[in-house]
Design a protein around this motif. Sequence first.
Motif, PDB file in Angstrom:
ATOM      1  N   VAL A   1      48.436  45.256  51.070  1.00 27.10           N
ATOM      2  CA  VAL A   1      48.043  46.527  50.440  1.00 27.10           C
ATOM      3  C   VAL A   1      48.093  46.376  48.923  1.00 27.10           C
ATOM      4  CG1 VAL A   1      48.673  48.943  50.097  1.00 27.10           C
ATOM      5  CG2 VAL A   1      48.743  47.953  52.397  1.00 27.10           C
ATOM      6  N   ARG A   2      49.202  45.797  48.429  1.00 29.57           N
ATOM      7  CA  ARG A   2      49.346  45.605  46.986  1.00 29.57           C
ATOM      8  C   ARG A   2      48.361  44.566  46.459  1.00 29.57           C
ATOM      9  NH1 ARG A   2      54.710  45.432  48.799  1.00 29.57           N
ATOM     10  NH2 ARG A   2      54.846  43.176  48.402  1.00 29.57           N
ATOM     11  N   ALA A   3      48.223  43.453  47.194  1.00 29.33           N
ATOM     12  CA  ALA A   3      47.338  42.376  46.742  1.00 29.33           C
ATOM     13  C   ALA A   3      45.884  42.825  46.695  1.00 29.33           C
ATOM     14  CB  ALA A   3      47.494  41.166  47.658  1.00 29.33           C
ATOM     15  N   ALA A   4      45.451  43.577  47.711  1.00 30.44           N
ATOM     16  CA  ALA A   4      44.070  44.048  47.742  1.00 30.44           C
ATOM     17  C   ALA A   4      43.788  44.972  46.560  1.00 30.44           C
ATOM     18  CB  ALA A   4      43.784  44.770  49.057  1.00 30.44           C
ATOM     19  N   ALA A   5      44.748  45.822  46.225  1.00 30.62           N
ATOM     20  CA  ALA A   5      44.572  46.715  45.079  1.00 30.62           C
ATOM     21  C   ALA A   5      44.480  45.917  43.779  1.00 30.62           C
ATOM     22  CB  ALA A   5      45.724  47.712  45.008  1.00 30.62           C
ATOM     23  N   GLU A   6      45.325  44.896  43.633  1.00 27.18           N
ATOM     24  CA  GLU A   6      45.288  44.056  42.436  1.00 27.18           C
ATOM     25  C   GLU A   6      43.966  43.291  42.341  1.00 27.18           C
ATOM     26  OE1 GLU A   6      48.708  41.637  42.961  1.00 27.18           O
ATOM     27  OE2 GLU A   6      50.129  43.265  42.554  1.00 27.18           O
ATOM     28  N   GLN A   7      43.493  42.777  43.472  1.00 28.79           N
ATOM     29  CA  GLN A   7      42.228  42.040  43.481  1.00 28.79           C
ATOM     30  C   GLN A   7      41.066  42.943  43.096  1.00 28.79           C
ATOM     31  OE1 GLN A   7      42.297  40.435  47.467  1.00 28.79           O
ATOM     32  NE2 GLN A   7      44.184  39.320  47.044  1.00 28.79           N
ATOM     33  N   SER A   8      41.076  44.165  43.612  1.00 28.97           N
ATOM     34  CA  SER A   8      40.005  45.108  43.283  1.00 28.97           C
ATOM     35  C   SER A   8      40.041  45.477  41.804  1.00 28.97           C
ATOM     36  CB  SER A   8      40.135  46.363  44.145  1.00 28.97           C
ATOM     37  OG  SER A   8      39.912  46.067  45.506  1.00 28.97           O
ATOM     38  N   ALA A   9      41.227  45.698  41.280  1.00 26.66           N
ATOM     39  CA  ALA A   9      41.353  46.047  39.861  1.00 26.66           C
ATOM     40  C   ALA A   9      40.856  44.910  38.973  1.00 26.66           C
ATOM     41  CB  ALA A   9      42.805  46.381  39.532  1.00 26.66           C
TER      42      ALA A   9
END
Length: 237
Positions: free
Chosen positions: A202-210
Amino acid sequence: MSWHRGTLVGFDLETTGTDVESDRIVTAALVRLDPDGTVAGQRTWLLDPGVVIPEQASAIHGIGTDHARKHGTRAASAVEEIAHAVAEVLRSDVPLVVMNARYDLSLLDRECRRYGLPSVEERVGGAPSPVIDPLVIDKHVDKYRRGKRALQALCDHYGVTLDGAHDATADAVAAVRVVRRMGERHRPVSALPPEELHALQVRAAAEQSASLQAYLRRTSDPAAVVESAWPLIPRSG
């Protein structure tokens, strides 16, 4: 025992396009793999999506409109079966492996909405979990590697054979085998319990999108917006 040495279930969809809000499911597969890699069970579906399947989509997965209309199950009935089967896996606490889960699980969610059916989220009483997404994990553990990150590319990188790419069953099996190789190669990931690995994604996907959004705004589109939610894009309206 680490999750990558246990039973895993792969899930994959082939669809009419790439827009979770408007496109439809054409085929689906749920495949259970035992710890030794043996396929212990599988369910597959061919749907009549109720719309014309674009030629571009047919060229990828090989299913045309006439074939789907003649041999496919009525979409509402099949979507009910798929959502029920996915929810059963999640309720059993067996990790669900989905390549690019943000797309497949969101599209299934919108299909449930389209036909007035309970969503997977409603069936399990919360966000689908635990989900393991080889795309998110690979970008997290090897973020600076150049090249593509599609399933075939990940199979090549991790030494997994993919026979029949864009067949839902073949893709589901390959995704499971890829995450097993990831677990073997990246011990900090395989050491996490499935629930903690889910939270990490969840955290990694948000960071990747940002990161992607910042890149796009800097290089090509100042107004670019990249979805950050994972594994399910929230419904609008």
